[in-house]
Design a protein around this motif. Structure first.
Motif, PDB file in Angstrom:
ATOM      1  N   ARG A  54      38.721 -45.039  48.471  1.00 54.74           N
ATOM      2  CA  ARG A  54      38.479 -43.597  48.672  1.00 54.74           C
ATOM      3  C   ARG A  54      36.988 -43.331  48.814  1.00 54.74           C
ATOM      4  O   ARG A  54      36.557 -42.580  49.691  1.00 54.74           O
ATOM      5  CB  ARG A  54      39.037 -42.829  47.471  1.00 54.74           C
ATOM      6  CG  ARG A  54      38.887 -41.331  47.582  1.00 54.74           C
ATOM      7  CD  ARG A  54      39.334 -40.670  46.296  1.00 54.74           C
ATOM      8  NE  ARG A  54      39.297 -39.243  46.427  1.00 54.74           N
ATOM      9  CZ  ARG A  54      38.205 -38.498  46.320  1.00 54.74           C
ATOM     10  NH1 ARG A  54      37.050 -39.065  46.077  1.00 54.74           N
ATOM     11  NH2 ARG A  54      38.242 -37.188  46.470  1.00 54.74           N
ATOM     12  N   ALA A  55      36.186 -43.932  47.944  1.00 53.44           N
ATOM     13  CA  ALA A  55      34.731 -43.736  47.999  1.00 53.44           C
ATOM     14  C   ALA A  55      34.158 -44.292  49.296  1.00 53.44           C
ATOM     15  O   ALA A  55      33.267 -43.697  49.904  1.00 53.44           O
ATOM     16  CB  ALA A  55      34.076 -44.397  46.799  1.00 53.44           C
ATOM     17  N   GLN A  56      34.684 -45.430  49.736  1.00 55.28           N
ATOM     18  CA  GLN A  56      34.216 -46.040  50.989  1.00 55.28           C
ATOM     19  C   GLN A  56      34.552 -45.132  52.173  1.00 55.28           C
ATOM     20  O   GLN A  56      33.710 -44.900  53.050  1.00 55.28           O
ATOM     21  CB  GLN A  56      34.886 -47.402  51.151  1.00 55.28           C
ATOM     22  CG  GLN A  56      34.309 -48.260  52.235  1.00 55.28           C
ATOM     23  CD  GLN A  56      34.970 -49.636  52.240  1.00 55.28           C
ATOM     24  OE1 GLN A  56      36.038 -49.835  51.667  1.00 55.28           O
ATOM     25  NE2 GLN A  56      34.322 -50.576  52.891  1.00 55.28           N
ATOM     26  N   LEU A  57      35.779 -44.596  52.190  1.00 50.12           N
ATOM     27  CA  LEU A  57      36.192 -43.683  53.255  1.00 50.12           C
ATOM     28  C   LEU A  57      35.342 -42.415  53.244  1.00 50.12           C
ATOM     29  O   LEU A  57      34.889 -41.945  54.295  1.00 50.12           O
ATOM     30  CB  LEU A  57      37.671 -43.334  53.083  1.00 50.12           C
ATOM     31  CG  LEU A  57      38.291 -42.391  54.095  1.00 50.12           C
ATOM     32  CD1 LEU A  57      38.207 -42.981  55.495  1.00 50.12           C
ATOM     33  CD2 LEU A  57      39.729 -42.092  53.733  1.00 50.12           C
ATOM     34  N   ARG A  58      35.082 -41.881  52.045  1.00 50.20           N
ATOM     35  CA  ARG A  58      34.242 -40.678  51.917  1.00 50.20           C
ATOM     36  C   ARG A  58      32.846 -40.935  52.474  1.00 50.20           C
ATOM     37  O   ARG A  58      32.283 -40.115  53.195  1.00 50.20           O
ATOM     38  CB  ARG A  58      34.165 -40.278  50.446  1.00 50.20           C
ATOM     39  CG  ARG A  58      33.319 -39.066  50.178  1.00 50.20           C
ATOM     40  CD  ARG A  58      33.307 -38.762  48.677  1.00 50.20           C
ATOM     41  NE  ARG A  58      32.527 -37.600  48.407  1.00 50.20           N
ATOM     42  CZ  ARG A  58      31.211 -37.598  48.189  1.00 50.20           C
ATOM     43  NH1 ARG A  58      30.537 -38.728  48.199  1.00 50.20           N
ATOM     44  NH2 ARG A  58      30.571 -36.481  47.954  1.00 50.20           N
ATOM     45  N   LYS A  59      32.290 -42.084  52.140  1.00 47.11           N
ATOM     46  CA  LYS A  59      30.953 -42.436  52.606  1.00 47.11           C
ATOM     47  C   LYS A  59      30.912 -42.538  54.133  1.00 47.11           C
ATOM     48  O   LYS A  59      29.992 -42.035  54.777  1.00 47.11           O
ATOM     49  CB  LYS A  59      30.531 -43.759  51.968  1.00 47.11           C
ATOM     50  CG  LYS A  59      29.127 -44.184  52.306  1.00 47.11           C
ATOM     51  CD  LYS A  59      28.806 -45.475  51.594  1.00 47.11           C
ATOM     52  CE  LYS A  59      27.442 -45.987  51.986  1.00 47.11           C
ATOM     53  NZ  LYS A  59      27.140 -47.270  51.356  1.00 47.11           N
ATOM     54  N   GLU A  60      31.932 -43.163  54.732  1.00 50.25           N
ATOM     55  CA  GLU A  60      31.983 -43.288  56.191  1.00 50.25           C
ATOM     56  C   GLU A  60      32.067 -41.923  56.866  1.00 50.25           C
ATOM     57  O   GLU A  60      31.389 -41.668  57.859  1.00 50.25           O
ATOM     58  CB  GLU A  60      33.180 -44.146  56.601  1.00 50.25           C
ATOM     59  CG  GLU A  60      33.037 -45.607  56.271  1.00 50.25           C
ATOM     60  CD  GLU A  60      34.303 -46.387  56.583  1.00 50.25           C
ATOM     61  OE1 GLU A  60      35.226 -45.833  57.216  1.00 50.25           O
ATOM     62  OE2 GLU A  60      34.376 -47.560  56.182  1.00 50.25           O
ATOM     63  N   VAL A  61      32.889 -41.049  56.301  1.00 51.12           N
ATOM     64  CA  VAL A  61      33.053 -39.706  56.878  1.00 51.12           C
ATOM     65  C   VAL A  61      31.745 -38.924  56.788  1.00 51.12           C
ATOM     66  O   VAL A  61      31.312 -38.288  57.754  1.00 51.12           O
ATOM     67  CB  VAL A  61      34.201 -38.949  56.173  1.00 51.12           C
ATOM     68  CG1 VAL A  61      34.223 -37.496  56.583  1.00 51.12           C
ATOM     69  CG2 VAL A  61      35.528 -39.606  56.481  1.00 51.12           C
ATOM     70  N   LEU A  62      31.089 -38.985  55.632  1.00 50.15           N
ATOM     71  CA  LEU A  62      29.838 -38.236  55.453  1.00 50.15           C
ATOM     72  C   LEU A  62      28.715 -38.806  56.312  1.00 50.15           C
ATOM     73  O   LEU A  62      27.890 -38.049  56.840  1.00 50.15           O
ATOM     74  CB  LEU A  62      29.434 -38.225  53.983  1.00 50.15           C
ATOM     75  CG  LEU A  62      30.350 -37.411  53.057  1.00 50.15           C
ATOM     76  CD1 LEU A  62      29.917 -37.569  51.615  1.00 50.15           C
ATOM     77  CD2 LEU A  62      30.395 -35.954  53.461  1.00 50.15           C
ATOM     78  N   LEU A  63      28.676 -40.122  56.484  1.00 49.75           N
ATOM     79  CA  LEU A  63      27.649 -40.723  57.334  1.00 49.75           C
ATOM     80  C   LEU A  63      27.845 -40.356  58.801  1.00 49.75           C
ATOM     81  O   LEU A  63      26.879 -40.281  59.559  1.00 49.75           O
ATOM     82  CB  LEU A  63      27.648 -42.253  57.184  1.00 49.75           C
ATOM     83  CG  LEU A  63      26.967 -42.778  55.927  1.00 49.75           C
ATOM     84  CD1 LEU A  63      27.152 -44.287  55.823  1.00 49.75           C
ATOM     85  CD2 LEU A  63      25.492 -42.437  55.928  1.00 49.75           C
ATOM     86  N   ALA A  64      29.093 -40.104  59.184  1.00 52.15           N
ATOM     87  CA  ALA A  64      29.371 -39.698  60.561  1.00 52.15           C
ATOM     88  C   ALA A  64      29.052 -38.228  60.790  1.00 52.15           C
ATOM     89  O   ALA A  64      29.137 -37.740  61.912  1.00 52.15           O
ATOM     90  CB  ALA A  64      30.834 -39.979  60.907  1.00 52.15           C
ATOM     91  N   GLY A  65      28.683 -37.522  59.720  1.00 46.59           N
ATOM     92  CA  GLY A  65      28.304 -36.113  59.851  1.00 46.59           C
ATOM     93  C   GLY A  65      29.475 -35.159  59.745  1.00 46.59           C
ATOM     94  O   GLY A  65      29.354 -33.977  60.059  1.00 46.59           O
TER      95      GLY A  65
END
Length: 130
Positions: A54-65
């Motif tokens: 979940r944290a990894q997915l959250r990080k990817e989404v936030l990095l994509a803006g």
């Protein structure tokens, strides 16, 4: 034919660039249930996606803006400072004493008036007996 191949290549590149979109679509309902898990029929159910994923997915989404709406709302920050209770109470008592000292002349006048009225009532009672 070349247009189809180019379109599929672009689609493949887009999916490769944003693999989190598939994961987000897959776990959308699960993420909406809470951060750690949820209660169902009186039993605690953990999420089917682990906290690390979940944290990894959250990080990817936030990095994509993109926006991540699945975080719980934060509580208000505490503004009260730590310290000893006796110090805080002593300060409150000093402030209360200062407020009362400002009212002191009025309080003394009221006390004198009450005392005088009580004295007058007692004198009236004594005069009535004789």
């Amino acid at each position: 034919m070349a247009g189809k191949a180019a379109g599929s290549a672009v689609k493949a590149v887009a999916e490769y660039q944003y693999p989190w979109r598939e994961k987000l679509a897959k776990y959308k309902d699960e993420l909406a249930k809470g951060v750690w898990g949820y209660w169902e029929l009186g039993a605690w159910k953990p999420l089917s996606i682990s906290a690390r994923r979940r944290a990894q997915l959250r990080k990817e989404v936030l990095l994509a803006g993109e926006d991540w709406p699945y975080d719980p709302e934060r509580k208000e920050m505490k503004t009260k400072r730590k310290g000893h209770k006796c110090d805080r109470i002593a300060a409150e008592k000093r402030a209360n004493t200062a407020r009362l000292m400002e009212k002191m002349p009025e309080m003394l006048l009221e006390h004198k008036k009450r005392k005088w009225l009580k004295k007058m009532k007692e004198e009236d009672k004594e005069k009535g007996k004789f």
